[in-house]
Design an enzyme around this catalytic site. Structure first.
Site, PDB file in Angstrom:
ATOM      1  N   LYS A   1       0.849  -1.072   0.239  1.00 19.04           N
ATOM      2  CA  LYS A   1       0.043   0.494   0.021  1.00 19.04           C
ATOM      3  C   LYS A   1       0.752   1.228   0.437  1.00 19.04           C
ATOM      4  O   LYS A   1       0.600   2.523  -0.297  1.00 19.04           O
ATOM      5  CB  LYS A   1      -0.683  -0.035   1.088  1.00 19.04           C
ATOM      6  CG  LYS A   1      -2.308  -0.874   1.162  1.00 19.04           C
ATOM      7  CD  LYS A   1      -2.821  -0.871   0.145  1.00 19.04           C
ATOM      8  CE  LYS A   1      -4.721  -1.554   0.141  1.00 19.04           C
ATOM      9  NZ  LYS A   1      -5.460  -0.617  -1.273  1.00 19.04           N
TER      10      LYS A   1
ATOM     11  N   LYS B   1      -4.763 -11.682 -12.140  1.00 20.99           N
ATOM     12  CA  LYS B   1      -6.030 -11.781 -11.631  1.00 20.99           C
ATOM     13  C   LYS B   1      -7.228 -10.740 -11.998  1.00 20.99           C
ATOM     14  O   LYS B   1      -7.357  -9.919 -11.630  1.00 20.99           O
ATOM     15  CB  LYS B   1      -5.836 -11.870  -9.909  1.00 20.99           C
ATOM     16  CG  LYS B   1      -7.039 -12.757  -9.156  1.00 20.99           C
ATOM     17  CD  LYS B   1      -6.004 -12.266  -7.953  1.00 20.99           C
ATOM     18  CE  LYS B   1      -6.850 -12.640  -6.708  1.00 20.99           C
ATOM     19  NZ  LYS B   1      -6.956 -11.824  -5.116  1.00 20.99           N
TER      20      LYS B   1
ATOM     21  N   LYS C   1     -11.272  -6.065  -9.928  1.00 24.91           N
ATOM     22  CA  LYS C   1     -11.875  -4.580 -10.197  1.00 24.91           C
ATOM     23  C   LYS C   1     -11.134  -2.991 -10.372  1.00 24.91           C
ATOM     24  O   LYS C   1     -11.366  -2.851 -10.997  1.00 24.91           O
ATOM     25  CB  LYS C   1     -12.860  -4.555  -9.047  1.00 24.91           C
ATOM     26  CG  LYS C   1     -14.161  -2.890  -9.402  1.00 24.91           C
ATOM     27  CD  LYS C   1     -14.632  -2.803  -8.034  1.00 24.91           C
ATOM     28  CE  LYS C   1     -14.999  -1.365  -8.519  1.00 24.91           C
ATOM     29  NZ  LYS C   1     -16.532  -0.816  -7.675  1.00 24.91           N
TER      30      LYS C   1
END
Ligand code: TRP
Length: 332
Positions: free
Chosen positions: A121, A201, A204
């Site tokens: 992140k 994979k 979204k």
């Protein structure tokens, strides 16, 4: 096999958290949701839409509100039954943040800094390395131990978080006495679902999804644009179902997938035929959930009532845990 609800049988308790990422795609269903639906019959299941966690990356209030509703409606449409399991929104039980604070005081910063998702992140949102990102796994531990759940059905990507939850539990128990069970991750053997690009994979954020609840023409575009066996150039070339993502996706949706694969291998059928068939099978598979989702999205107040009921039902458990923990830690 499903076990009928029998109030005299106590079933082991499971807990899982789901990001409010909006209406799910088939990767979400095949990877997790399908499993949640099954487990509600075998366990005392508590499922939580983790909006507090989402705030570590999502700062658009309207979008968070909408995506939370969409995820709730989708879970209900896909078969989570409020009579069978508890579905609630994390922020509706504010005890979660209180317990997270208390657990933070037994969690060394170094454990959090070395968490792989934190490092990822930090790299993916360098301008927004907020404190919530660092504390994220402590809140996740609080979610689980609040209800003293022993099993946590999650994807393999959550293995490090679960290990951290166990370490936090051990640290707490060592300092304040045996209080929480060490939660165990149960990883389901669902293969990674590749996206329409056939490489990465389904996700979204990449934009390679097949969306369960999108209008039919959107679904058609998503499926017809799928990358197939890249070595199959001519219509007469034999296909290789093992490496063709369209063929692979027939497996969960087509009982006769072997016959379909045979058609590809012998070049009796072409990629376009196989895609059209996949679209038909997916629409058929999700016909009822799609109708139910539309109804639920037309009645947001009804969905909110179900979520409020869920949060209310587990209130006594959360309050009992907080009473016990406050007492053990020496808060007056
Ligand atoms: N971190 C999990 C995810 O990204 C979501 C989550 C939050 C969770 N709290 C949890 C999962 C507790 C299992 C148990 O998918």
């Amino acid at each position: 096999m499903t076990i009928e609800a029998d109030p005299t049988i106590t079933r082991p308790r499971i807990f899982s958290g789901i990001q409010p990422s909006g209406a799910p795609h088939i990767g979400n269903d095949l990877g997790a949701i399908r499993n949640y639906v099954k487990l509600q019959h075998e366990y005392e299941a508590i499922y939580c839409i983790v909006d507090y966690h989402a705030l570590t990356s999502l700062h658009d209030p309207e979008r968070l509100r909408r995506q939370t509703l969409e995820m709730a409606a989708a879970l209900l449409a896909l078969g989570l039954d409020p009579e069978r399991c508890t579905l609630f929104v994390q922020s509706h039980r504010p005890e979660h943040t209180e317990l997270a604070w208390l657990l933070m005081t037994v969690t060394p910063v170094s454990w959090l800094e070395r968490t792989p998702t934190y490092k990822e992140k930090k790299a993916s949102q360098p301008d927004d390395v907020n404190h919530g990102l660092l504390t994220y796994p402590v809140l996740q531990a609080a979610d689980i131990v609040m209800y003293k759940a022993s099993l946590v059905p999650v994807g393999k990507d959550q293995a490090a978080h679960l290990e951290l939850s166990r370490e936090i539990v051990r640290a707490f128990n060592a300092r304040y006495g045996d209080t929480f069970p060490e939660p165990l991750a149960v990883h389901t053997e669902s293969p990674i679902v590749l996206g329409t690009d056939g490489i990465r994979k389904m996700s979204k954020s990449i934009g390679n999804t097949i969306d369960i609840f999108a209008p039919e023409d959107v679904l058609r575009k998503q499926i017809m644009s799928m990358v197939t066996d890249t070595q199959r150039i001519l219509r007469t070339d034999p296909g290789r179902p093992e490496v063709c993502n369209v063929c692979q996706l027939h497996r969960p949706y087509s009982a006769d997938f072997e016959r379909i694969w045979e058609g590809e291998r012998t070049a009796r059928t072409g990629c376009v035929d196989t895609k059209k068939l996949l679209l038909a099978r997916i629409l058929e598979h999700y016909a009822e959930p799609r109708a139910r989702y539309a109804e639920l999205m037309d009645d947001p107040d009804g969905v909110d009532r179900i979520l409020a009921d869920g949060a209310e039902r587990i209130r006594p458990m959360a309050q009992a845990t907080m009473t016990e923990v406050r007492e053990k830690m020496g808060l007056r």
